[in-house]
Design an enzyme around this catalytic site. Structure first.
Site, PDB file in Angstrom:
ATOM      1  N   HIS A   1      44.915  36.361  38.285  1.00  0.00           N
ATOM      2  CA  HIS A   1      43.881  35.445  38.798  1.00  0.00           C
ATOM      3  C   HIS A   1      44.407  34.259  39.604  1.00  0.00           C
ATOM      4  CE1 HIS A   1      41.327  37.060  35.209  1.00  0.00           C
ATOM      5  NE2 HIS A   1      41.398  37.914  36.223  1.00  0.00           N
TER       6      HIS A   1
ATOM      7  N   HIS B   1      49.613  35.106  30.654  1.00  0.00           N
ATOM      8  CA  HIS B   1      48.674  35.269  31.768  1.00  0.00           C
ATOM      9  C   HIS B   1      49.425  35.287  33.098  1.00  0.00           C
ATOM     10  CE1 HIS B   1      45.072  35.068  34.104  1.00  0.00           C
ATOM     11  NE2 HIS B   1      44.295  34.663  33.108  1.00  0.00           N
TER      12      HIS B   1
ATOM     13  N   TYR C   1      46.791  32.167  39.049  1.00  0.00           N
ATOM     14  CA  TYR C   1      47.395  31.040  38.341  1.00  0.00           C
ATOM     15  C   TYR C   1      48.903  31.037  38.598  1.00  0.00           C
ATOM     16  CZ  TYR C   1      42.822  30.718  36.098  1.00  0.00           C
ATOM     17  OH  TYR C   1      41.475  30.588  35.870  1.00  0.00           O
TER      18      TYR C   1
END
Length: 235
Positions: free
Chosen positions: A104, A101, A106
């Site tokens: 977003h 990931h 993060y």
């Protein structure tokens, strides 16, 4: 390892009852961490017992969130090893695919976006420099993940904010990831900063970014967001 064993039960269940493949997404919350369950308040810090947060730079996600500590080289080495260990556990559990990931807002995403990365060392500035740490994590995970199994990366293709990442930037990021053995880009957008807002939430509103990466880089993409019918999925 207890978590890996628990996941193995789920993976085995999926494999025993269908021909479906199952993918594990690896992420680190970064400056968005130490918050309540979303249904108790989106991105709201815990009432007590909050832990220290780390990010690319010492910038809070919002005025209500903690200010993270800008990561040191030692932090980077520790996080890299945590990803490697998680990937090994994923293989032990029998997952068919792994996704890192990088979207977003993060941890890894916080390095990619100039809105969240204001570092003045070798990990900030140009897009190439901002990619250094996320790419390092990807390479380390790809090295321990079986070559026969695919790996994907989730990206926020645009920050929906002036001075942030654009679709063209994400084409460049995807091109480098492909060179490093990434098989698929999972295309989302935004959620980098609270002020970032798409101009519309129409049906399939993120698919043009997936199309752009797929066509310009020549690699498979996944499209997500407001895909609500079988016809839209087929399209």
């Amino acid at each position: 390892s207890a978590q890996a064993e628990a996941w193995k039960r789920i993976v085995d269940f999926v494999h025993a009852r269908s021909a479906a493949k199952i993918c594990l997404q690896l992420g680190h919350a970064g400056r968005k961490g130490s918050t309540k369950e979303p249904w108790l308040g989106q991105d709201v810090p815990l009432d007590s017992g909050n832990w220290e947060l780390i990010s690319a730079s010492a910038l809070a996600y919002s005025p209500k969130n903690q200010v993270p500590r800008a990561m040191t080289e030692a932090d980077m080495a520790e996080v890299e090893q945590a990803y490697v260990q998680a990937a090994r556990y994923a293989e032990q559990a029998g997952f068919d695919m792994l996704e890192v990931h990088m979207a977003h807002g993060y941890l890894l995403a916080s390095f990619l976006s100039p809105l969240t990365n204001v570092r003045t060392d070798g990990y900030g500035g140009s897009l190439e420099a901002r990619m250094r740490f996320p790419l390092r994590v990807f390479d380390a995970v790809r090295a321990v993940w079986p070559k026969a199994k695919p790996m994907s990366v989730r990206l926020s293709a645009t920050d929906w904010y002036p001075g942030g990442l654009t679709g063209e930037d994400s084409v460049s990021i995807a091109r480098v990831l492909k060179e490093h053995g990434c098989d698929l880009i999972d295309v989302s957008t935004g959620q980098t900063i609270p002020e970032g807002r798409p101009p519309f939430y129409g049906r399939m509103y993120q698919t043009p970014f997936a199309d752009q990466i797929r066509n310009d880089v020549g690699m498979p993409t996944m499209a997500v967001g407001n895909i609500t019918s079988a016809d839209q999925a087929n399209t």
